[in-house]
Scaffold this motif. Structure first.
Motif, PDB file in Angstrom:
ATOM      1  N   LEU A 221       1.663  -0.026  -2.821  1.00 32.32           N
ATOM      2  CA  LEU A 221       2.715  -0.633  -2.002  1.00 32.32           C
ATOM      3  C   LEU A 221       2.333  -0.665  -0.525  1.00 32.32           C
ATOM      4  CD1 LEU A 221       6.106   0.743  -3.405  1.00 32.32           C
ATOM      5  CD2 LEU A 221       5.280  -1.604  -3.458  1.00 32.32           C
ATOM      6  N   ALA A 222       1.634   0.375  -0.073  1.00 35.17           N
ATOM      7  CA  ALA A 222       1.241   0.426   1.340  1.00 35.17           C
ATOM      8  C   ALA A 222       0.383  -0.771   1.704  1.00 35.17           C
ATOM      9  CB  ALA A 222       0.500   1.724   1.630  1.00 35.17           C
ATOM     10  N   LEU A 223      -0.497  -1.179   0.787  1.00 33.53           N
ATOM     11  CA  LEU A 223      -1.380  -2.304   1.046  1.00 33.53           C
ATOM     12  C   LEU A 223      -0.612  -3.622   1.050  1.00 33.53           C
ATOM     13  CD1 LEU A 223      -3.325   0.013   0.087  1.00 33.53           C
ATOM     14  CD2 LEU A 223      -4.809  -1.795  -0.791  1.00 33.53           C
ATOM     15  N   MET A 224       0.562  -3.642   0.411  1.00 38.08           N
ATOM     16  CA  MET A 224       1.330  -4.882   0.311  1.00 38.08           C
ATOM     17  C   MET A 224       2.299  -5.087   1.468  1.00 38.08           C
ATOM     18  SD  MET A 224       2.338  -4.948  -3.714  1.00 38.08           S
ATOM     19  CE  MET A 224       1.405  -3.992  -4.887  1.00 38.08           C
ATOM     20  N   THR A 225       2.904  -3.999   1.963  1.00 37.26           N
ATOM     21  CA  THR A 225       3.944  -4.171   2.979  1.00 37.26           C
ATOM     22  C   THR A 225       3.662  -3.423   4.284  1.00 37.26           C
ATOM     23  OG1 THR A 225       5.236  -2.355   2.005  1.00 37.26           O
ATOM     24  CG2 THR A 225       5.736  -4.596   1.255  1.00 37.26           C
ATOM     25  N   THR A 226       3.334  -2.139   4.197  1.00 34.04           N
ATOM     26  CA  THR A 226       3.160  -1.356   5.423  1.00 34.04           C
ATOM     27  C   THR A 226       1.934  -1.783   6.226  1.00 34.04           C
ATOM     28  OG1 THR A 226       4.264   0.572   4.443  1.00 34.04           O
ATOM     29  CG2 THR A 226       2.909   0.962   6.374  1.00 34.04           C
ATOM     30  N   TYR A 227       0.788  -1.934   5.566  1.00 31.50           N
ATOM     31  CA  TYR A 227      -0.430  -2.294   6.299  1.00 31.50           C
ATOM     32  C   TYR A 227      -0.329  -3.681   6.937  1.00 31.50           C
ATOM     33  CZ  TYR A 227      -2.769   1.837   4.357  1.00 31.50           C
ATOM     34  OH  TYR A 227      -3.122   3.131   4.039  1.00 31.50           O
ATOM     35  N   PRO A 228       0.170  -4.704   6.219  1.00 32.95           N
ATOM     36  CA  PRO A 228       0.353  -6.004   6.888  1.00 32.95           C
ATOM     37  C   PRO A 228       1.319  -5.924   8.069  1.00 32.95           C
ATOM     38  CG  PRO A 228       0.414  -6.284   4.520  1.00 32.95           C
ATOM     39  CD  PRO A 228       0.419  -4.816   4.774  1.00 32.95           C
ATOM     40  N   ALA A 229       2.373  -5.093   7.930  1.00 34.40           N
ATOM     41  CA  ALA A 229       3.314  -4.921   9.045  1.00 34.40           C
ATOM     42  C   ALA A 229       2.617  -4.274  10.242  1.00 34.40           C
ATOM     43  CB  ALA A 229       4.501  -4.066   8.602  1.00 34.40           C
ATOM     44  N   GLN A 230       1.789  -3.270   9.968  1.00 38.29           N
ATOM     45  CA  GLN A 230       1.041  -2.631  11.050  1.00 38.29           C
ATOM     46  C   GLN A 230       0.066  -3.611  11.700  1.00 38.29           C
ATOM     47  OE1 GLN A 230      -0.565   0.775   8.879  1.00 38.29           O
ATOM     48  NE2 GLN A 230       0.792   2.153  10.005  1.00 38.29           N
ATOM     49  N   ALA A 231      -0.488  -4.517  10.897  1.00 42.10           N
ATOM     50  CA  ALA A 231      -1.385  -5.529  11.456  1.00 42.10           C
ATOM     51  C   ALA A 231      -0.637  -6.427  12.435  1.00 42.10           C
ATOM     52  CB  ALA A 231      -2.003  -6.364  10.338  1.00 42.10           C
ATOM     53  N   THR A 235      -1.093  -2.142  15.226  1.00 42.85           N
ATOM     54  CA  THR A 235      -1.363  -0.704  15.130  1.00 42.85           C
ATOM     55  C   THR A 235      -2.255  -0.339  13.949  1.00 42.85           C
ATOM     56  OG1 THR A 235       0.670  -0.364  13.834  1.00 42.85           O
ATOM     57  CG2 THR A 235       0.843  -0.148  16.227  1.00 42.85           C
ATOM     58  N   LEU A 236      -2.766  -1.340  13.235  1.00 45.09           N
ATOM     59  CA  LEU A 236      -3.597  -1.057  12.063  1.00 45.09           C
ATOM     60  C   LEU A 236      -5.054  -0.932  12.480  1.00 45.09           C
ATOM     61  CD1 LEU A 236      -3.584  -0.787   8.927  1.00 45.09           C
ATOM     62  CD2 LEU A 236      -4.149  -3.232   8.849  1.00 45.09           C
ATOM     63  N   ALA A 237      -5.676   0.168  12.092  1.00 42.87           N
ATOM     64  CA  ALA A 237      -7.087   0.387  12.417  1.00 42.87           C
ATOM     65  C   ALA A 237      -7.956  -0.625  11.674  1.00 42.87           C
ATOM     66  CB  ALA A 237      -7.499   1.808  12.031  1.00 42.87           C
ATOM     67  N   PRO A 238      -8.994  -1.172  12.307  1.00 41.96           N
ATOM     68  CA  PRO A 238      -9.872  -2.151  11.650  1.00 41.96           C
ATOM     69  C   PRO A 238     -10.479  -1.628  10.349  1.00 41.96           C
ATOM     70  CG  PRO A 238     -10.295  -2.094  14.009  1.00 41.96           C
ATOM     71  CD  PRO A 238      -9.355  -0.958  13.714  1.00 41.96           C
ATOM     72  N   THR A 239     -10.845  -0.335  10.335  1.00 38.92           N
ATOM     73  CA  THR A 239     -11.423   0.247   9.122  1.00 38.92           C
ATOM     74  C   THR A 239     -10.432   0.220   7.972  1.00 38.92           C
ATOM     75  OG1 THR A 239     -12.775   1.734  10.477  1.00 38.92           O
ATOM     76  CG2 THR A 239     -12.525   2.286   8.148  1.00 38.92           C
ATOM     77  N   THR A 240      -9.178   0.542   8.270  1.00 34.99           N
ATOM     78  CA  THR A 240      -8.135   0.518   7.240  1.00 34.99           C
ATOM     79  C   THR A 240      -7.929  -0.891   6.719  1.00 34.99           C
ATOM     80  OG1 THR A 240      -7.024   2.375   8.335  1.00 34.99           O
ATOM     81  CG2 THR A 240      -5.735   1.116   6.734  1.00 34.99           C
ATOM     82  N   ALA A 241      -7.958  -1.868   7.607  1.00 36.76           N
ATOM     83  CA  ALA A 241      -7.787  -3.267   7.197  1.00 36.76           C
ATOM     84  C   ALA A 241      -8.911  -3.695   6.259  1.00 36.76           C
ATOM     85  CB  ALA A 241      -7.742  -4.170   8.429  1.00 36.76           C
TER      86      ALA A 241
END
Length: 271
Positions: A221-231, A235-241
């Motif tokens: 779920l984090a990859l679907m909603t939280t990470y795109p929101a952080q992008a 605030t999303l780290a490039p490595t995490t993306a």
């Protein structure tokens, strides 16, 4: 050769979309009523967030406006899920049980493509508009708008999130070739996906972080909603993306192989 094949499948997709739109517009009153109900459920979705943030300014480091960005992604993906993914793939289970899948396998096109584009719900575009409204309100509260690089990363993660949603559903549908009835799995999927309206950090202390781990690596779920929101928020780290994008591709490849193996084991119910 490859470009010819791509054009062929794009034409097939256009035909499927046109048929779904034509069918939907034959019942215009139902189309409008479903759209109104969609707006009602969107308001219901926002309500828990408004209640929680009415009592405190932030939750696990997320302000109300930032949490709304996550909710916007959740609403957008739910529109894709219920408008494009679920309508087509739920019919596969019935096709396996009755033998109707035979007619799909006889057609000169990839079976996964055909079953994945069999039906669309055009009225779900209202959910997309609702998600855009949530994004606009959230960034208005933040007093700033996303930068172009952030928008590009978010767009890439949106493609990845849709791919993840689709891949999970393919895995659920593939299970029908072995167990036939997968209703409980589809209900479980829907229940778990509803948790995606909250930032993943909310689950950090639940069951000693086990729930956060589950929603990041097992049911992503984090990859679907939280990470795109952080992008979008920058605030999303490039490595995490990059890891998220790579994880989505791997997940899709696994789902494809499971589908092909399940299809190879299929024996017609009519035989």
């Amino acid at each position: 050769m490859m470009s010819t094949s791509i054009r062929r499948y794009l034409r097939l997709l256009h035909v499927q979309l046109r048929m779904s739109a034509t069918t939907a517009m034959q019942y215009r009153t139902e189309f409008l009523l479903k759209g109104m109900m969609s707006l009602f459920w969107l308001a219901i979705t926002i309500a828990p967030l408004a209640v929680v943030y009415g009592q405190r300014p932030s939750v696990r480091g997320w302000s109300y406006a930032e949490a709304l960005v996550v909710l916007g992604w959740f609403s957008l993906l739910k529109a894709v899920l219920e408008g494009a993914v679920t309508p087509s793939l739920t019919a596969v289970v019935e096709g396996v049980r009755t033998g109707a899948l035979d007619f799909v396998l006889l057609k000169p096109a990839d079976p996964q493509f055909l079953v994945s584009t069999a039906k669309f719900e055009p009225w779900r575009v209202i959910d997309v508009l609702g998600a855009v409204g949530i994004f606009s309100y959230a960034f208005h509260r933040l007093g700033r708008w996303p930068r172009v690089p952030d928008l590009l990363v978010a767009a890439a993660l949106l493609v990845m999130a849709i791919l993840l949603l689709y891949s999970i559903w393919i895995l659920v549908v593939s299970a029908a070739f072995w167990v036939v009835k997968v209703d409980n799995l589809s209900y479980l999927f829907g229940s778990l996906f509803d948790a995606g309206r909250w930032p993943i950090d909310v689950f950090r202390g639940v069951f000693r972080g086990a729930l956060r781990f589950t929603f990041t690596f097992i049911f992503p779920l984090a990859l679907m909603t939280t990470y795109p929101a952080q992008a979008l928020l920058g605030t999303l780290a490039p490595t995490t993306a990059l890891l998220a994008l790579g994880g989505g591709v791997v997940f899709a490849a696994v789902a494809r192989q499971v589908w092909k193996r399940a299809l190879a084991m299929y024996t017609s119910a009519s035989s």
